[in-house]
Design an enzyme around this catalytic site. Structure first.
Site: not given
Lengths: 306, 320
Positions: B14, B41, B62, B87, B112, B120, B170
């Site tokens: 990332r 993130s 979103e 998402f 992620h 999570d 991630r």
């Protein structure tokens, strides 16, 4: 009824001819959305009319950078937009009869392959978000055009509309004007669940013009602002004048579903179908007579004007 | 731009994405970045601070974000939307209808991806995103496996005109590719890279997080005398056909390794390719076996759901 001006007569004649095209193309296509196409016709005419319409646009140059944008979010009202675009000269009128047919530039719901159509639609709830994106893009390009977005009243049941309403006011998109075509009917019934309309848009930080007239059985007998060119043009003008005030404008417009086909007006169930033979003939006869009367009146005005 | 990611060291892809965004912001004045409250993130901060006029915070909306990006593209901009891969489905119909259907120049970044998101839990572990995206016409899917590839894939994605889905992850992963590596990315044709070539026993096709595990497995198997090759699949759509078909032809079988449901992801895509090319070969699958995982450390989850190095070795041995 208020007294007619020449402008009103010209707008109404144009709209009457548009309605005839809408009914004709839907009848010939054999399917499509009659109710909403006819409830929003006067709204679209007030925006697009070559002489009296509020929008800056050029049929010969559909991508003219300075044009005002119109985004039809309630994409099933496509026939009304197609008829108006053809009448304005965006594409030949004969194309109207290819609606919903294979290899046509006129898809069942609006798509960007039609000259003059800014964005695709058909899945409810997405157009206002697109209008916001277009407006933010115009701001980066320093183009001070309006972005009008037509929403159906049933459509504002969609959660995404309220995400977009929130973001339009948060991003201070004064050039956005949402128009809510409140005909009061969904596919399955009356839009009771969306009331109050005005208060919701105010609460989301919008400047609001107009107020909902709740649906009643005698709606078709009422004189509603959604078919009143004075109200419509003044509202869209006001939204335009306020565009640099950093607040988006919502115009709530009360209309009658299937306006122009007396047998179908304000009838739940007229949403998603084409007129049948009897309704078609009744509607065409009614509209033809109306057009003739308007032409006579216009002629009288011209005579008086000398 | 010259890169400086130390090969072999662990690095978060990332960060490489964020570095590339900053660089691309200077090269493309029509590039705009939209965030749905996950800028931290997705590492969009450097771009946002350098080009604040072209950065848009859409907050936790979103579906709205994907459609507003479509609006930007209609006006000639190159928008990049940013959210978690899990998402992506929140706006999947918006992506289908408002982006892919009109073939707009919108880039969609989902970070992620997969169960390695870890602690999570299921709500944040995307295992369906690739399957959904694969079934949408006009969509290109890019799934890089290290920092160098992520940087170059981001460049290629922005250069390309049309919808692209970029899937990030991630955890930190080792830098696999040398900084000077020339990927020759062609998003219209598909890209895969042969990273090991011990022999022709079995070919391991891996993507994203799984690639460095596939390399470990391949090295381990080599010590045991089993000769595999490892092909890193960068584009899941379109698949790099030639390199896959050649591997199927030359080896005794193929193991696919992905951090995604085996239904709809790399495994399915490779199957479809092999069948349509009438190229029967032994097949084994590493991935989520159509179940939901749970909270836990990535390495614990990979072991429990049979996606670790040992599992890859076992699947290779199944074929032999």
């Amino acid at each position: 009824m208020h007294s007619y001006s020449v402008n009103d007569l010209e707008l109404e004649l144009f709209a009457t001819e548009v309605r005839m095209d809408v009914i004709d193309m839907l009848y010939k296509a054999g399917s499509g959305h009659t109710g909403g196409s006819l409830s929003c016709t006067d709204i679209l005419v007030s925006l697009y009319h070559p002489k009296h319409g509020i929008m800056k646009h050029d049929p010969k140059n559909p991508k003219w950078e300075e044009r005002d944008r119109f985004i039809l979010s309630a994409g099933h009202k496509a026939p009304a937009l197609y008829a108006i675009l053809a009448k304005c000269g965006y594409f030949p009128r004969e194309k109207l009869y290819t609606l919903r047919k294979i290899n046509s530039i006129l898809q069942g719901h609006v798509f960007t392959n039609t000259p003059g159509v800014e964005a695709q639609a058909g899945s409810l709830g997405q157009g206002l978000s697109i209008a916001n994106g277009v407006t933010m893009a115009l701001r980066l390009k320093k183009v001070d055009s309006m972005v009008y977005c037509l929403l159906g009243d049933g459509e504002i049941n969609e959660g995404q509309i309220w995400e977009a309403a929130k973001n339009a006011s948060y991003h201070k998109l004064g050039n956005v004007c949402a128009i809510i075509d409140h005909n009061g009917e969904r596919i399955d019934g009356i839009t009771w669940e969306i009331y109050p309309i005005r208060k919701k848009w105010e609460a989301f930080g919008w400047y609001v013009i107009g107020e909902e007239v709740k649906w009643t059985e005698d709606r078709k007998e009422m004189e509603l602002d959604g078919h009143d060119y004075n109200f419509l043009t003044n509202a869209f003008k006001e939204a335009k004048e306020r565009r640099n005030d950093n607040q988006p404008t919502a115009v709530i417009v009360n209309t009658i579903k299937s306006k122009g086909i007396p047998m179908m007006e304000n009838v739940v169930g007229s949403h998603g179908r084409a007129p049948n033979k009897i309704e078609y003939e009744d509607g065409m006869r009614y509209l033809k007579e109306k057009a003739e009367k308007l032409k006579v009146k216009l002629y009288e005005f011209e005579l008086r004007a000398g | 731009m010259n890169l400086n990611y130390e090969q072999g060291k662990k690095f978060n892809i990332r960060n490489a994405y964020g570095d590339a965004l900053l660089d691309l912001g200077g090269r493309y004045d029509k590039l705009v970045v939209l965030d749905a409250d996950l800028g931290e993130s997705l590492r969009t901060g450097k771009f946002a601070r350098t080009y604040p006029d072209r950065y848009f915070q859409m907050s936790v909306s979103e579906a709205d974000m994907q459609c507003s990006a479509a609006g930007f593209a209609l006006e000639g901009f190159k928008p990049i939307t940013n959210t978690f891969a899990v998402f992506i489905p929140r706006g999947i119909e918006q992506i289908r209808q408002s982006i892919a259907f009109p073939n707009l120049d919108v880039k969609i970044v989902g970070s992620h991806g997969g169960i390695v998101t870890g602690e999570d839990g299921v709500s944040h572990q995307a295992i369906e995103d690739i399957g959904m995206m694969r079934s949408i016409p006009n969509m290109i899917i890019v799934c890089p496996s290290d920092a160098v590839q992520t940087y170059r894939a981001t460049e290629a994605m922005v250069e390309y005109e049309g919808p692209v889905y970029l899937r990030l992850m991630r955890p930190d992963v080792p830098v696999i590719y040398p900084n000077y590596f020339d990927f020759k990315i062609n998003l219209k044709r598909g890209n895969g890279y042969k990273l090991r070539e011990y022999g022709k026993d079995v070919a391991i096709l891996s993507t994203g997080y799984m690639t460095h595990l596939a390399l470990e497995a391949s090295d381990k198997l080599n010590e045991e005398g089993i000769k595999t090759e490892v092909i890193d699949i960068l584009t899941l759509k379109p698949l790099p056909k030639d390199i896959i078909l050649r591997a199927a032809d030359e080896t005794k079988g193929i193991v696919t390794a992905e951090d995604h449901n085996i239904i709809g992801g790399l495994g399915s895509a490779v199957d479809q390719l092999l069948l349509s090319e009438n190229c029967p070969t032994e097949r084994r699958y590493i991935g989520i076996k159509d179940t939901f995982a749970e909270s836990g450390k990535p390495e614990e989850l990979l072991e429990k759901y049979s996606m670790d190095v040992r599992s890859i070795c076992d699947r290779v041995k199944d074929i032999l």
